[in-house]
Design an enzyme around this catalytic site. Structure first.
Site, PDB file in Angstrom:
ATOM      1  CG  ASP A  63      -9.642 104.315  -2.146  1.00 10.48           C
ATOM      2  OD1 ASP A  63     -10.180 103.706  -0.744  1.00 10.48           O
ATOM      3  OD2 ASP A  63      -9.113 104.503  -2.100  1.00 10.48           O
ATOM      4  CG  ASP A  69     -21.370  96.655 -13.345  1.00 10.37           C
ATOM      5  OD1 ASP A  69     -22.365  96.347 -15.042  1.00 10.37           O
ATOM      6  OD2 ASP A  69     -20.568  97.444 -13.237  1.00 10.37           O
ATOM      7  CD  GLU A  92     -22.319  90.304 -18.687  1.00 10.75           C
ATOM      8  OE1 GLU A  92     -21.997  90.696 -17.468  1.00 10.75           O
ATOM      9  OE2 GLU A  92     -22.623  89.852 -19.661  1.00 10.75           O
ATOM     10  CD  GLU A  93     -18.755  94.119 -16.077  1.00  8.42           C
ATOM     11  OE1 GLU A  93     -19.983  93.669 -15.537  1.00  8.42           O
ATOM     12  OE2 GLU A  93     -17.616  94.557 -16.109  1.00  8.42           O
ATOM     13  CG  ASP A 115     -23.936  88.536 -15.988  1.00  7.86           C
ATOM     14  OD1 ASP A 115     -24.203  88.722 -16.685  1.00  7.86           O
ATOM     15  OD2 ASP A 115     -23.294  89.790 -14.755  1.00  7.86           O
ATOM     16  CG  LEU A 117     -25.053  93.584  -9.861  1.00  7.04           C
ATOM     17  CD1 LEU A 117     -25.114  92.137  -9.369  1.00  7.04           C
ATOM     18  CD2 LEU A 117     -25.065  94.580 -10.129  1.00  7.04           C
ATOM     19  CG  ASP A 118     -28.189  88.750 -15.895  1.00  5.69           C
ATOM     20  OD1 ASP A 118     -28.122  89.279 -16.813  1.00  5.69           O
ATOM     21  OD2 ASP A 118     -29.891  88.340 -15.416  1.00  5.69           O
ATOM     22  CD  GLU A 274     -25.817  86.880 -19.723  1.00 10.21           C
ATOM     23  OE1 GLU A 274     -26.127  87.013 -20.613  1.00 10.21           O
ATOM     24  OE2 GLU A 274     -26.057  88.446 -18.792  1.00 10.21           O
TER      25      GLU A 274
HETATM   26  P1  P6P Z   1     -32.640  93.550 -23.953  1.00 13.58           P
HETATM   27  C1  P6P Z   1     -29.239  92.561 -19.662  1.00 13.58           C
HETATM   28  O1  P6P Z   1     -28.380  93.450 -20.217  1.00 13.58           O
HETATM   29  C2  P6P Z   1     -29.118  91.036 -20.350  1.00 13.58           C
HETATM   30  O2  P6P Z   1     -28.136  90.770 -19.732  1.00 13.58           O
HETATM   31  C3  P6P Z   1     -30.067  90.128 -19.623  1.00 13.58           C
HETATM   32  O3  P6P Z   1     -30.039  90.094 -17.804  1.00 13.58           O
HETATM   33  C4  P6P Z   1     -31.920  90.852 -20.322  1.00 13.58           C
HETATM   34  O4  P6P Z   1     -32.629  88.961 -20.097  1.00 13.58           O
HETATM   35  C5  P6P Z   1     -31.072  90.836 -21.366  1.00 13.58           C
HETATM   36  O5  P6P Z   1     -30.102  91.774 -21.428  1.00 13.58           O
HETATM   37  C6  P6P Z   1     -32.524  92.400 -21.771  1.00 13.58           C
HETATM   38  O6  P6P Z   1     -32.246  92.486 -23.381  1.00 13.58           O
HETATM   39  O7  P6P Z   1     -32.280  93.507 -25.278  1.00 13.58           O
HETATM   40  O8  P6P Z   1     -34.187  93.279 -24.018  1.00 13.58           O
HETATM   41  O9  P6P Z   1     -32.551  94.808 -23.299  1.00 13.58           O
END
Ligand code: P6P
Length: 334
Positions: A63, A69, A92-93, A115, A117-118, A274
């Site tokens: 697979d 994420d 988000e995905e 989200d 996997l933020d 978020e």
């Molecule tokens: P930058 C991660 O991609 C995210 O969505 C948030 O978790 C994080 O605080 C922000 O973007 C970071 O963005 O522009 O500072 O790299």
């Protein structure tokens, strides 16, 4: 030694707090707890996955291994289908919302936004990442398919919200509008155990969290406020993972800022999955969350699933100070 209280036991005990306590929300929160354990297992293997060469290649069964994420997104959708209490999700995905199969005899009353996997770009360098989720009661008829309006609800309409932080330990923090509680995953028993009851955010803190690299791109009033934080000798902490940066501030006090820039004139961070869930948690813990245009985050009317917003979130007194700076120095009427 305090008796162990698992997440399941806690949710069941607190079920009476919930106005329409019929066990449905309980089932939903437990589904999220299961998904968090599954995602945690894979996130903790991420380094190994790279060593073992599975990342982006075929694994033993041939697979394709999805990015973490995407994997987290799939596991959340799968687990949220288990209890039959969720009629659809927005992630988000996924460009659009995703209806979930209706189980026999169920008429699901909730929708979930998340989200999965933020901060996932941090995975490869072992920086904490997290899952952020929010739960709404659907507005559409329970016997009908979900509609977009089920999701475009203000954050103040959330019935529950929380996050899972995959860090030095795995912590699930959530609220159903009756305070905030944190549960640490004990891998020896595979249970989230109550570790941070009734979390209260300090009214002030020593930290401010902003991408200083964008300083010259911020409006003058935000630059003035950031200078003020520096004049107060506050410590700058920013790791590019909102859930981790806000988590620090929830426990130690401080303020997290993502103002508008030329690249992101409406802010970068997403309102629905978020900013709203994290603002719900922070307000429940005694903090505040506003846009850099001074709207209360939880009052913003969403127009689309992936709407962005500026945000200043954290200790109440520090957010109030930021508001004061914007009112004093903004070139535009606020
Ligand atoms: P930058 C991660 O991609 C995210 O969505 C948030 O978790 C994080 O605080 C922000 O973007 C970071 O963005 O522009 O500072 O790299």
């Amino acid at each position: 030694m305090n008796r162990i209280v698992t997440l399941d036991e806690f949710i069941l005990r607190r079920q009476k707090d919930f106005p329409y306590a019929t066990g449905e929300l309980t089932g939903l929160l437990r589904d999220i707890g299961v998904a968090a354990k599954i995602v945690n297992r894979e996130v903790n293997k991420a380094g190994l996955v790279n060593i073992l060469g599975f990342a982006g290649e075929e694994n033993a069964t041939g697979d394709k291994v999805a990015k973490l994420d995407i994997y987290a997104n799939e596991k959340l959708i799968e687990c949220l289908s288990n209890s039959g209490e969720c009629c659809a999700i927005a992630s988000e995905e996924n460009e659009d919302y995703v209806p979930l199969p209706v189980l026999d005899g169920k008429s699901p009353k909730y929708v979930v936004v998340f989200d999965p996997l933020d901060g996932s770009s941090n995975i490869d360098v072992n920086v904490p990442v997290g899952t952020i989720f929010g739960i709404y009661r659907r507005k559409s008829n329970a016997s009908e398919p979900a509609t977009l309006e089920d999701f475009l609800q203000r954050g103040s309409q959330l019935v529950a919200a929380g996050y899972v932080l995959y860090g030095t330990s795995t912590l699930l923090v959530y609220s159903t509008g009756h305070g905030v509680n944190g549960f640490t995953l004990d891998p020896t028993i595979g249970e989230f155990c109550l570790s941070h009851p009734d979390i209260q955010m300090p009214k002030r803190g020593r930290y401010y969290s902003v991408n200083q690299g964008y300083y010259l791109k911020f409006d003058v009033e935000m630059r003035r406020y950031i200078d003020h934080c520096s004049d107060l000798n506050l410590r700058l902490r920013y790791i590019g993972s909102m859930v981790a940066d806000v988590h620090r501030i929830l426990f130690q006090g401080g303020i997290f800022l993502y103002p508008n820039t030329r690249k992101y004139p409406h802010g970068k961070l997403r309102l629905l999955y978020e900013c709203n869930p994290l603002s719900f948690i922070v307000e429940q813990a005694g903090g505040k969350a506003v846009s850099c245009q001074l709207a209360r985050i939880l009052d913003i009317e969403p127009r689309d699933l992936h709407q962005r917003t500026t945000i200043a979130i954290g200790s109440a007194e520090m957010v109030d100070e930021m508001v004061d700076f914007v009112q004093r120095y903004s070139a535009l009427p606020v």
